[in-house]
Design an enzyme around this catalytic site. Structure first.
Site, mmCIF file in Angstrom:
data_model
loop_
_atom_site.group_PDB
_atom_site.id
_atom_site.type_symbol
_atom_site.label_atom_id
_atom_site.label_comp_id
_atom_site.label_asym_id
_atom_site.label_seq_id
_atom_site.Cartn_x
_atom_site.Cartn_y
_atom_site.Cartn_z
ATOM 1 C CB SER A 1 -0.939 -0.005 1.208
ATOM 2 O OG SER A 1 -0.223 -0.209 2.402
ATOM 3 C CG ASP B 1 7.628 -3.384 -1.999
ATOM 4 O OD1 ASP B 1 7.858 -4.531 -2.426
ATOM 5 O OD2 ASP B 1 7.614 -3.095 -0.789
HETATM 6 C C1 GLA Z 1 9.110 -5.251 2.110
HETATM 7 C C2 GLA Z 1 10.068 -4.253 1.472
HETATM 8 C C3 GLA Z 1 10.660 -4.810 0.174
HETATM 9 C C4 GLA Z 1 11.232 -6.206 0.379
HETATM 10 C C5 GLA Z 1 10.234 -7.103 1.104
HETATM 11 C C6 GLA Z 1 10.804 -8.461 1.450
HETATM 12 O O1 GLA Z 1 7.981 -5.421 1.309
HETATM 13 O O2 GLA Z 1 9.399 -3.050 1.186
HETATM 14 O O3 GLA Z 1 11.631 -3.927 -0.322
HETATM 15 O O4 GLA Z 1 12.448 -6.153 1.059
HETATM 16 O O5 GLA Z 1 9.761 -6.507 2.303
HETATM 17 O O6 GLA Z 1 11.100 -9.179 0.304
#
Ligand code: GLA
Length: 392
Positions: free
Chosen positions: A141, A186
Site C-alpha cells: 500500500s 515494491d
Molecule cells: C518489504 C520491502 C521490500 C522487500 C520485502 C521483502 O515489502 O518493502 O523492499 O524487502 O519486504 O522481500
C-alpha cells in the site's frame, strides 16, 4: 464463497472524483493510479542485490487532483487511518523550508515523494487519495501511494532522466519520511508491472524480464492473515543489517556475490545468525532464478515446490514468519490442486500467496475459512499493469 473482488479501477476512480467534488467543490483535472503487488518468490533478496519475481495486482491507489496557484498543497484520504485526520495542508517545499515527516503518518509517503521529486518548481495542488490496496497488509500500500504521487507530480511538472530513477525517488521517500529501509522491489513493480506477466527483477543491474503468467487454468490466490505483529517494523532493519554484515565478513559487496560454496567455506567468519540469514538469501536467489525458468515453461509443480522451500527458509533461517502465516500455508497445501504456498512480503503477518489450479480456488478458500484460527480475507488477482495516467 468468493474472494473479495478487487475493486474495479473505474469504481475507485468514481469514488475519488466524488470525494474531490465534495471536498474542493469542483471536478478534478488529473487522475493517476498505481497498483499494489504480490511477490511470488524472492523474499528479502532485493536489498541484497538479488532477484525477485513480483506481479502487480488489480488493487490500486488512485489520486485525483487539480493544481492551485497559491503554493499550498491540500491532501485528503478516503481511507480509515486510526486516530489520524483525513485532511492535511502544507506549503510547496522550498530550499529554505523543506518538508519534514510528521502527522498524519499516511501523508508522509506523499510528502517524501514531493520533497524528493527531481523537477520543479512544483505548483501547489489539491488532491484526493483512494485505495483498494489493504493498508499495512503486505501488498505494498505504501509503494503504491508513493508511485501514484510521483505519477501525479509528473503531470504537474514533467521529470527527465531514466525511468528507473523514479523508483529510487519513491524508495528514498520511504527511507527518509517513513523510516523504513526498504529495498527497491515494491516501487519497481508498482511502476513497471505488466498485465499478464510477473516480472523477474535483477536488483543489482535493475534489469527487468517479463515472465508470462496468463494461463487460464492457473490462479494466484492471496490470503490476508489480517494480523500485523509489531515486531515486523523493528526486525526488518535488523535483518538488513545482518545480511550486510554477513556479506562484509565474507569479503563481498553484497550477498548476491556469494554462492553456497562461499558460504560454507566462510562459515566460521560469521555468527550463527549471520550464517542462517545469509543461507536464506543465497538459497532464495537461486530458487527465484529456477522459479522464473519453471514459470516460463509452465512447470507449476516445480514452481510450487520452490515456493514451499522459500517459505520454510523464511520461517526457519530468516525467522520472519509467524504462526498465522505458517498455518495459512499448511492449510492451502493440504488441498489437492494447490502447487505451492508461502508467506509474501516482509513477514510477521500480512499475506500468503498460493499458486493453484483455478478451479480449486473456492475449495481452498472454504477450507482456510473453516480451519484458520483468525479471520482471513482473500484476493484472486491477475497480473496487472503498473502506474497509469487515467483519462477523466
Ligand atoms: C518489504 C520491502 C521490500 C522487500 C520485502 C521483502 O515489502 O518493502 O523492499 O524487502 O519486504 O522481500
Amino acid at each position: 464463497m468468493a474472494a473479495t473482488r478487487p475493486s474495479e479501477g473505474a469504481a475507485l476512480l468514481a469514488e475519488a472524483r466524488a470525494a474531490f467534488r465534495r471536498e474542493f467543490g469542483s471536478e478534478p483535472a488529473l487522475a493517476v493510479s498505481a497498483p499494489g503487488r504480490v511477490n511470488l518468490i524472492g523474499e528479502h533478496t532485493d536489498y541484497n542485490a538479488g532477484l525477485v519475481l513480483p506481479m502487480a495486482l488489480e488493487l490500486w491507489t488512485v489520486l485525483v487532483g487539480m493544481p492551485r496557484s497559491d503554493g499550498h498543497i491540500s491532501l485528503l484520504t478516503t481511507s480509515e487511518h486510526a486516530d489520524e485526520p483525513k485532511r492535511v495542508e502544507f506549503s510547496v517545499p522550498t530550499a529554505e523550508k523543506p518538508l519534514e515527516p510528521g502527522l498524519p503518518r499516511w501523508a508522509n509517503y506523499m510528502k517524501g515523494v514531493i520533497q524528493h521529486y527531481p523537477a520543479g518548481p512544483l505548483p501547489g495542488f489539491n488532491a484526493v487519495v483512494t485505495s483498494s490496496v489493504p493498508l499495512g497488509g503486505g501488498l505494498s500500500s505504501s509503494a503504491s501511494l508513493e508511485v501514484a504521487t510521483y505519477t501525479f507530480l509528473q503531470q504537474l511538472c514533467p521529470d527527465s532522466g531514466a525511468a528507473i530513477s523514479r523508483a529510487m525517488v519513491c524508495q528514498q521517500a520511504e527511507h527518509s519520511f517513513a523510516g523504513v529501509p526498504c529495498g527497491i522491489m515494491d516501487q519497481l513493480i508498482s511502476l513497471f508491472g505488466q498485465k499478464d506477466h510477473a516480472l523477474l527483477i535483477d536488483c543489482r543491474s535493475l534489469e527487468i524480464h517479463p515472465v508470462p503468467l496468463s494461463d487460464p487454468g492457473i490462479a494466484v490466490l492471496i490470503t490476508n492473515s489480517n494480523v500485523k505483529h509489531s515486531l515486523g517494523s523493528s526486525q526488518y532493519p535488523i535483518r538488513r543489517q545482518q545480511c550486510e554484515s554477513a556479506a562484509k565478513a565474507l569479503g563481498k559487496k553484497s550477498l548476491r556475490d556469494v554462492d553456497m560454496k562461499d558460504l560454507e567455506i566462510g562459515k566460521e567468519l560469521l555468527t550463527n545468525l549471520e550464517y542462517l540469514r545469509a543461507r536464506h538469501v543465497v538459497s532464495e536467489i537461486q530458487r527465484t532464478s529456477e522459479a522464473a525458468a519453471a514459470l516460463s515453461s509452465s512447470n507449476y509443480l516445480v514452481f510450487g515446490r520452490l515456493m514451499v522451500e522459500s517459505h520454510n527458509s523464511l520461517r526457519d533461517d530468516f525467522e520472519v514468519s509467524c504462526p498465522e502465516l505458517d498455518q495459512l500455508v499448511m492449510l492451502a497445501l493440504s488441498v489437492p490442486g494447490v502447487y505451492g504456498s508461502r508467506m509474501t512480503g516482509g513477514g510477521f503477518g500480512g499475506c500468503t500467496v498460493t499458486l493453484l489450479e483455478a478451479d480449486v480456488a473456492t475449495r481452498v478458500m472454504q477450507h482456510i475459512q473453516e480451519q484458520y484460527k483468525g479471520t482471513a480475507t482473500f484476493y484472486l488477482s491477475k497480473a496487472a499493469d503498473g502506474a497509469k495516467v487515467q483519462p477523466l
